[in-house]
Design a protein around this motif. Structure first.
Motif, PDB file in Angstrom:
ATOM      1  N   THR A 257       0.849  -1.191   0.000  1.00  0.00           N
ATOM      2  CA  THR A 257       0.000   0.000   0.000  1.00  0.00           C
ATOM      3  C   THR A 257       0.883   1.239   0.000  1.00  0.00           C
ATOM      4  OG1 THR A 257      -0.061   0.189   2.414  1.00  0.00           O
ATOM      5  CG2 THR A 257      -1.681  -1.269   1.375  1.00  0.00           C
ATOM      6  N   ARG A 258       0.272   2.402  -0.153  1.00  0.00           N
ATOM      7  CA  ARG A 258       1.022   3.662  -0.096  1.00  0.00           C
ATOM      8  C   ARG A 258       1.700   3.844   1.251  1.00  0.00           C
ATOM      9  NH1 ARG A 258      -2.637   8.607  -1.956  1.00  0.00           N
ATOM     10  NH2 ARG A 258      -0.747   9.659  -1.254  1.00  0.00           N
ATOM     11  N   GLU A 259       1.119   3.200   2.299  1.00  0.00           N
ATOM     12  CA  GLU A 259       1.690   3.324   3.641  1.00  0.00           C
ATOM     13  C   GLU A 259       2.786   2.297   3.891  1.00  0.00           C
ATOM     14  OE1 GLU A 259      -1.818   4.777   2.726  1.00  0.00           O
ATOM     15  OE2 GLU A 259      -1.950   2.714   3.427  1.00  0.00           O
TER      16      GLU A 259
ATOM     17  N   HIS B 239      -3.179  -0.250   8.487  1.00  0.00           N
ATOM     18  CA  HIS B 239      -3.206   0.827   7.491  1.00  0.00           C
ATOM     19  C   HIS B 239      -3.637   2.125   8.176  1.00  0.00           C
ATOM     20  CE1 HIS B 239      -3.887  -2.954   5.335  1.00  0.00           C
ATOM     21  NE2 HIS B 239      -3.347  -2.393   4.268  1.00  0.00           N
TER      22      HIS B 239
ATOM     23  N   GLY C  34      -1.868   5.043   9.163  1.00  0.00           N
ATOM     24  CA  GLY C  34      -1.380   6.374   8.848  1.00  0.00           C
ATOM     25  C   GLY C  34      -1.177   7.173  10.125  1.00  0.00           C
TER      26      GLY C  34
ATOM     27  N   HIS D 158     -10.932   6.443   9.673  1.00  0.00           N
ATOM     28  CA  HIS D 158      -9.855   5.987   8.790  1.00  0.00           C
ATOM     29  C   HIS D 158      -9.353   7.193   8.024  1.00  0.00           C
ATOM     30  CE1 HIS D 158      -7.742   2.682   6.721  1.00  0.00           C
ATOM     31  NE2 HIS D 158      -7.810   3.453   5.648  1.00  0.00           N
TER      32      HIS D 158
ATOM     33  N   THR E 204      -6.544   7.103   5.683  1.00  0.00           N
ATOM     34  CA  THR E 204      -5.811   6.813   4.454  1.00  0.00           C
ATOM     35  C   THR E 204      -6.773   6.283   3.393  1.00  0.00           C
ATOM     36  OG1 THR E 204      -5.271   4.559   5.167  1.00  0.00           O
ATOM     37  CG2 THR E 204      -3.698   6.296   5.743  1.00  0.00           C
ATOM     38  N   ARG E 205      -6.252   6.019   2.195  1.00  0.00           N
ATOM     39  CA  ARG E 205      -7.079   5.491   1.114  1.00  0.00           C
ATOM     40  C   ARG E 205      -7.631   4.125   1.503  1.00  0.00           C
ATOM     41  NH1 ARG E 205      -5.390   7.562  -4.112  1.00  0.00           N
ATOM     42  NH2 ARG E 205      -5.408   5.482  -5.007  1.00  0.00           N
TER      43      ARG E 205
ATOM     44  N   GLY F 294     -10.695   9.381   3.125  1.00  0.00           N
ATOM     45  CA  GLY F 294     -10.812   8.963   4.518  1.00  0.00           C
ATOM     46  C   GLY F 294     -12.259   8.668   4.849  1.00  0.00           C
TER      47      GLY F 294
ATOM     48  N   LEU G 212      -4.756  14.845   3.183  1.00  0.00           N
ATOM     49  CA  LEU G 212      -4.778  13.394   2.973  1.00  0.00           C
ATOM     50  C   LEU G 212      -3.639  12.910   2.083  1.00  0.00           C
ATOM     51  CD1 LEU G 212      -8.620  12.929   2.580  1.00  0.00           C
ATOM     52  CD2 LEU G 212      -7.212  12.195   4.495  1.00  0.00           C
TER      53      LEU G 212
ATOM     54  N   VAL H 108      -0.682  11.677   4.460  1.00  0.00           N
ATOM     55  CA  VAL H 108      -0.860  10.618   5.470  1.00  0.00           C
ATOM     56  C   VAL H 108      -0.662   9.280   4.809  1.00  0.00           C
ATOM     57  CG1 VAL H 108      -2.403  12.002   6.874  1.00  0.00           C
ATOM     58  CG2 VAL H 108      -3.361  10.541   5.108  1.00  0.00           C
TER      59      VAL H 108
END
Length: 346
Positions: free
Chosen positions: A82-84, A228, A230, A280, A282-283, A322, A343, A346
């Motif tokens: 994931t992006r995170e 996930h 963030g 939440h 994050t995406r 989010g 966003l 994060v």
């Protein structure tokens, strides 16, 4: 040409033709009306039937999930990050559940678009609906809730909380089906494979779930993602204070269930957490959240972006705004307490 000496009257011919048409209509009126009715109904789906299929699909998928876990046949691999930076895992539980759920719904309603978290080329034309409608659905929902099939989008999550599934934290695991009509979540099903419990709701029609009798917002117990997350902790503390209890949990479906009154199920999985708000930052994918959104909406609750916007469930699979989910509290007041958040950072 008429025989010599006989002239046909145009008016007489017209009357004869009209009489002939009348006789034909009288003889075939039933057939014509039946064909016309069938034509009008073509391309429509009874949402009660689709709810029943959704429940059956979630349960069948859940059986695959449990079998693979019990036999320790996960064969896990990474689909990427994931992006995170968290691993997105795929197991045989995800894949086998997807095959059951996707094929059952697609074979029963081939004209409906079904979006799944997983992609697979294995088609099972033998997967068919049992035609059974659960007793509680029959009791609460009337038939005849027809909508055009083109207005429907189905989102399925064959195994929510895959990370926790690989760690054998099975209380977080669910299978989910959501039906959106014109982008709005209307039917939600969240099934727990390791307890056998299935939560369902049909917005404006009924549900087998209900909110708890009380909630706290001063401060609330806030449930968030354990994998996930963030920068969610600092975000929540800024909104509700440093004493706010933050519960880390897996699975978006589980987090929604933590907001509701759940039956007491004696199980090896343990009791479900109780939260007041789900946040939440994050995406997140729409197959993760659509079913929960439908259930909350049916119970008078809300699931919105952090800015309070409704989430469209018609096309794009990613929600980048989010989310805040609640029921039994003033959702607008919650949103007003949230700080501004970029966003993209994060």
């Amino acid at each position: 040409m008429a025989p010599m000496g006989i002239r046909l009257s145009p008016l007489g011919v017209a009357v004869f033709c009209l009489l002939g048409l009348g006789v034909i209509y009288h003889l075939y009126a039933g057939v014509i009306s039946t064909r016309f009715a069938a034509f009008r109904q073509r391309g429509k789906v009874d949402l009660r039937d689709l709810l029943a299929v959704s429940v059956e699909a979630a349960v069948l998928g859940g059986k695959e999930v449990k079998t693979v876990r019990d036999e320790n046949g996960l064969k896990e691999k990474s689909k990427g990050k994931t992006r995170e930076g968290a691993n997105e895992l795929l197991t045989m539980g995800d894949l086998q559940s997807h095959r059951k759920m996707f094929n059952l719904i697609s074979n029963t309603f081939p004209e409906i678009k079904v979006n799944s978290e997983e992609n697979d080329n294995v088609l099972d034309k033998a997967a068919t609906w049992s035609r059974q409608i659960p007793a509680d659905v029959l009791d609460k929902i009337e038939g005849g809730k027809d909508v055009p099939s083109g207005s429907i989008t189905v989102w399925i999550d064959p195994l929510d909380a895959t990370q926790e599934y690989t760690e054998n934290l099975v209380k977080y695991v669910t299978t989910m089906v959501c039906v959106a009509v014109n982008g709005k979540p209307v039917i939600g099903v969240i099934h727990q494979p390791f307890t056998g419990f299935t939560a369902w709701a049909f917005v404006g029609q009924g549900s087998n779930m209900r909110p708890r009798s009380s909630y706290s917002v001063s401060p609330p117990k806030v449930i968030v993602s354990r994998s996930h997350s963030g920068k969610v902790r600092s975000f929540i503390q800024e909104a509700f204070g440093n004493s706010t209890e933050i519960i880390q949990a897996g699975g978006a479906g589980y987090k929604v269930l933590s907001l509701l009154e759940m039956p007491s199920l004696q199980s090896e999985t343990g009791s479900i957490d109780q939260a007041d708000v789900y946040v939440h930052v994050t995406r997140i994918k729409k197959w993760d959240i659509c079913a929960g959104a439908a259930i909350l909406n049916a119970l008078g609750g809300h699931m919105t972006t952090l800015k309070g916007e409704d989430i469209d469930y018609s096309e794009e699979p990613v929600n980048a705004g989010g989310l805040v989910a609640s029921v039994g509290v003033d959702h607008k007041a919650l949103l007003e307490r949230l700080p501004t958040l970029d966003l993209e950072k994060v």
